[in-house]
Design a protein around this motif. Sequence first.
Motif, mmCIF file in Angstrom:
data_model
loop_
_atom_site.group_PDB
_atom_site.id
_atom_site.type_symbol
_atom_site.label_atom_id
_atom_site.label_comp_id
_atom_site.label_asym_id
_atom_site.label_seq_id
_atom_site.Cartn_x
_atom_site.Cartn_y
_atom_site.Cartn_z
ATOM 1 N N LEU A 18 1.029 -1.300 0.067
ATOM 2 C CA LEU A 18 0.032 0.049 -0.051
ATOM 3 C C LEU A 18 0.865 1.422 -0.083
ATOM 4 O O LEU A 18 0.706 2.339 -0.458
ATOM 5 C CB LEU A 18 -0.990 0.165 0.967
ATOM 6 N N ASP A 19 1.956 1.279 0.792
ATOM 7 C CA ASP A 19 2.824 2.421 0.810
ATOM 8 C C ASP A 19 3.536 2.521 -0.555
ATOM 9 O O ASP A 19 3.835 3.789 -1.014
ATOM 10 C CB ASP A 19 4.143 2.282 1.895
ATOM 11 N N GLU A 20 3.819 1.450 -1.278
ATOM 12 C CA GLU A 20 4.504 1.642 -2.498
ATOM 13 C C GLU A 20 3.550 2.267 -3.427
ATOM 14 O O GLU A 20 3.989 3.042 -4.344
ATOM 15 C CB GLU A 20 4.897 0.283 -3.188
ATOM 16 N N ARG A 21 2.245 1.919 -3.615
ATOM 17 C CA ARG A 21 1.446 2.508 -4.505
ATOM 18 C C ARG A 21 1.282 3.862 -4.120
ATOM 19 O O ARG A 21 1.126 4.740 -4.947
ATOM 20 C CB ARG A 21 0.057 1.854 -4.169
ATOM 21 N N LYS A 22 1.031 4.525 -2.962
ATOM 22 C CA LYS A 22 1.348 5.908 -2.592
ATOM 23 C C LYS A 22 2.525 6.609 -3.139
ATOM 24 O O LYS A 22 2.342 7.695 -3.545
ATOM 25 C CB LYS A 22 1.024 5.891 -0.893
ATOM 26 N N ARG A 23 3.555 5.843 -2.896
ATOM 27 C CA ARG A 23 4.765 6.371 -3.174
ATOM 28 C C ARG A 23 4.943 6.533 -4.727
ATOM 29 O O ARG A 23 5.513 7.637 -5.450
ATOM 30 C CB ARG A 23 6.051 5.676 -2.825
ATOM 31 N N MET A 24 4.327 5.835 -5.452
ATOM 32 C CA MET A 24 4.364 5.856 -6.853
ATOM 33 C C MET A 24 3.218 6.693 -7.523
ATOM 34 O O MET A 24 3.140 6.924 -8.673
ATOM 35 C CB MET A 24 4.165 4.316 -7.687
ATOM 36 N N GLY A 25 2.403 7.242 -6.684
ATOM 37 C CA GLY A 25 1.273 8.185 -7.134
ATOM 38 C C GLY A 25 0.282 7.727 -7.870
ATOM 39 O O GLY A 25 -0.334 8.418 -8.941
ATOM 40 N N CYS A 26 0.057 6.387 -7.743
ATOM 41 C CA CYS A 26 -0.960 5.678 -8.589
ATOM 42 C C CYS A 26 -2.252 5.483 -7.764
ATOM 43 O O CYS A 26 -2.292 5.478 -6.776
ATOM 44 C CB CYS A 26 -0.379 4.465 -9.045
ATOM 45 N N ASN A 27 -3.392 5.477 -8.514
ATOM 46 C CA ASN A 27 -4.825 5.052 -8.140
ATOM 47 C C ASN A 27 -5.133 3.778 -8.344
ATOM 48 O O ASN A 27 -6.459 3.541 -8.260
ATOM 49 C CB ASN A 27 -5.661 6.242 -8.440
ATOM 50 N N THR A 28 -4.356 2.797 -8.230
ATOM 51 C CA THR A 28 -4.633 1.548 -8.635
ATOM 52 C C THR A 28 -5.237 0.823 -7.746
ATOM 53 O O THR A 28 -4.915 0.738 -6.757
ATOM 54 C CB THR A 28 -3.356 0.799 -9.238
ATOM 55 N N PRO A 29 -6.513 0.146 -7.778
ATOM 56 C CA PRO A 29 -7.215 -0.583 -6.735
ATOM 57 C C PRO A 29 -6.298 -1.757 -6.381
ATOM 58 O O PRO A 29 -5.691 -2.579 -6.954
ATOM 59 C CB PRO A 29 -8.262 -1.074 -7.492
ATOM 60 N N ILE A 30 -6.091 -1.822 -4.989
ATOM 61 C CA ILE A 30 -5.852 -3.240 -4.327
ATOM 62 C C ILE A 30 -6.812 -3.970 -3.922
ATOM 63 O O ILE A 30 -7.778 -3.526 -2.835
ATOM 64 C CB ILE A 30 -4.668 -2.663 -3.439
ATOM 65 N N LEU A 31 -6.932 -5.081 -4.376
ATOM 66 C CA LEU A 31 -7.735 -6.183 -4.023
ATOM 67 C C LEU A 31 -7.429 -7.511 -3.073
ATOM 68 O O LEU A 31 -6.472 -7.668 -3.508
ATOM 69 C CB LEU A 31 -8.562 -6.673 -5.424
ATOM 70 N N VAL A 32 -8.062 -7.555 -2.045
ATOM 71 C CA VAL A 32 -7.276 -8.686 -1.242
ATOM 72 C C VAL A 32 -8.380 -9.726 -0.794
ATOM 73 O O VAL A 32 -9.502 -9.355 -0.344
ATOM 74 C CB VAL A 32 -7.081 -8.038 0.166
ATOM 75 N N ASP A 33 -7.819 -10.944 -1.067
ATOM 76 C CA ASP A 33 -8.612 -11.979 -0.890
ATOM 77 C C ASP A 33 -8.059 -12.414 0.562
ATOM 78 O O ASP A 33 -7.131 -13.229 1.052
ATOM 79 C CB ASP A 33 -8.196 -13.120 -1.735
ATOM 80 N N GLN A 34 -8.968 -11.967 1.580
ATOM 81 C CA GLN A 34 -8.840 -12.223 2.974
ATOM 82 C C GLN A 34 -9.709 -13.613 3.481
ATOM 83 O O GLN A 34 -10.134 -13.475 4.364
ATOM 84 C CB GLN A 34 -8.871 -11.132 3.776
ATOM 85 N N ALA A 35 -9.943 -14.415 2.666
ATOM 86 C CA ALA A 35 -10.725 -15.559 3.002
ATOM 87 C C ALA A 35 -10.444 -16.121 4.265
ATOM 88 O O ALA A 35 -11.392 -16.639 4.986
ATOM 89 C CB ALA A 35 -10.942 -16.525 1.697
ATOM 90 N N HIS A 36 -9.316 -16.482 4.526
ATOM 91 C CA HIS A 36 -9.022 -17.343 5.703
ATOM 92 C C HIS A 36 -8.435 -16.194 6.752
ATOM 93 O O HIS A 36 -7.919 -16.752 7.907
ATOM 94 C CB HIS A 36 -7.861 -18.150 5.247
ATOM 95 N N GLY A 37 -8.941 -14.953 6.760
ATOM 96 C CA GLY A 37 -8.630 -14.369 7.917
ATOM 97 C C GLY A 37 -9.943 -13.379 8.183
ATOM 98 O O GLY A 37 -9.703 -12.054 8.788
ATOM 99 N N SER A 38 -11.168 -13.601 8.101
ATOM 100 C CA SER A 38 -12.318 -13.060 8.412
ATOM 101 C C SER A 38 -12.375 -12.936 10.022
ATOM 102 O O SER A 38 -13.225 -11.671 10.465
ATOM 103 C CB SER A 38 -13.432 -13.612 7.923
ATOM 104 N N HIS A 39 -11.514 -13.495 10.846
ATOM 105 C CA HIS A 39 -11.374 -13.422 12.040
ATOM 106 C C HIS A 39 -10.382 -12.300 12.787
ATOM 107 O O HIS A 39 -10.475 -12.055 13.796
ATOM 108 C CB HIS A 39 -11.280 -14.564 12.808
ATOM 109 N N TYR A 40 -9.755 -11.643 11.604
ATOM 110 C CA TYR A 40 -9.070 -10.572 11.977
ATOM 111 C C TYR A 40 -9.458 -9.287 12.594
ATOM 112 O O TYR A 40 -9.725 -8.426 12.021
ATOM 113 C CB TYR A 40 -7.911 -10.243 10.821
ATOM 114 N N LEU A 41 -9.802 -9.515 13.864
ATOM 115 C CA LEU A 41 -10.428 -8.155 14.708
ATOM 116 C C LEU A 41 -9.747 -8.178 16.047
ATOM 117 O O LEU A 41 -9.503 -9.429 16.462
ATOM 118 C CB LEU A 41 -11.982 -8.388 14.646
ATOM 119 N N GLY A 42 -9.439 -7.096 16.577
ATOM 120 C CA GLY A 42 -8.834 -6.985 18.024
ATOM 121 C C GLY A 42 -7.419 -7.163 18.058
ATOM 122 O O GLY A 42 -6.805 -7.560 16.872
ATOM 123 N N PRO A 43 -6.821 -7.326 19.089
ATOM 124 C CA PRO A 43 -5.459 -7.467 19.245
ATOM 125 C C PRO A 43 -4.743 -8.806 19.308
ATOM 126 O O PRO A 43 -3.679 -8.834 19.276
ATOM 127 C CB PRO A 43 -5.123 -6.906 20.718
#
Length: 478
Positions: A170-195
Amino acid sequence: MGKLGEGLSRYQKLGFCSFHTPGHKGREEFFDGLDFRSFDLTELPGLDMLHSPSGIIAEAQKRSAEVFGAEETFFLINGGTVGNQAMFLSLEETSDKRVVVERSSHRSVMSALVLSGRKPHYVIPTVHPEFNLPLGLDVGKQRIPWPEISACHVTYPSYYGTGFELNQLLDERKRMGCNTPILVDQAHGSHYLGPLFPPSALELGADLVLHSSHKTLSALTQSAMLHVQGDRISRTRLRQSLEILQSSSPSYLLLASLERAGEFALNFGRWASLREEVETLHRKVGRNFRILSQKDAGSYDIHTVDWSKILINTLPLGVPASRCVEYLRESYGIEPELWDEENILFMLGIGNMPEDVRRLTKGLESLAESASGFPRLPGFVELKKRVQYDGNVIPPLPNLILSPREAFFAHKRQISLKESLGHVVGETISPYPPGIPVIVMGELMTPEVLGTLLTAGEGRWQGWDGFRNQTIWVVDQE
């Protein structure tokens, strides 16, 4: 009752302890008050419409967006597969149809290439030599052509719970000045909430994020969520894509289970009690098995490790994983998520209880003690000798001659594998593990790939229609 019903009934009576999907593990508490017979309804007055929600479905999706940190959430009743496919169909038309895709992406991503006509620009994951699995990704090494692509699709986390430095992407996209969508398959991380877990892709700033809510949360099988934020993706185009891909007769049972899954996801105490038992498991059996752990973060381009995925390699024990699984199933009633020649994956879900993990710990301790009496399998320990290509186990990528869509619809014929060198291949072939295609439909057969296929053992092959008789589908270019 028919054969299918009888088979389900027989399996249920065996009483296995689940370390596989779905995440609810069959516990009634997640479905209290849901009348499965009378709630099996269609779109009736007062029950809203999935593809044009303005009532109870709209309210449920809005609440889920709040829970998971999205601007808008869409409920999916055709699995996470349609989420990946809708991502690609929702992209704006550009002069360059290339999309960055991980070579080890789920098969639904490959089907998304066929449906959308997009051409892949592959990034190569890092294969961990001790597990022979794609567990890492070096973002800096990939040289992504940001100005020339229409989107970047990545998997975070992997099936096995490892995550790469998504924030670096995500930082690289910003540094390159691009507006390219980043799509993420977080199928196995739907529980990623909290510490207790790594940060979610939404928290890090991804544009579209897929959750297979049934895998680790309490939703029913085949239900998922697609989350969106920002203005890089047209919401109208996304809605239209989902309407094309999803059933016009949605299951309200699946929808209701998704609503509840979001609420139960905030019960962090359930996960905390499981983590304590997993740490005990590592201490007690880590001497006998190679277990993926937090210590692996920082090596082989792994940035984070999800403790709720227990990945065990059986090579130190000298026993094939299939024999270990047989012992655990027969002696302890333990059912893993998957296994290959040398690895076993045990997947925890929100429905698991601490006693389940204690049962697994006891089973693994007993397995280690009994393993010396198992018959040795000739050549098993030789698996450590991997074929290397420039420091990795993935052969050089073949040239892309046709897009996956062009190859899918092209006229094809089946020929002897030995005669396929130089032909455009008409099927996607993946050894499993590690699940990375050695050849994708539309690519030119190379000596390296041909050598791999000609020496292929039984193993597990995905997409190879002619494995038994050593034939392969190629595009007929005559």
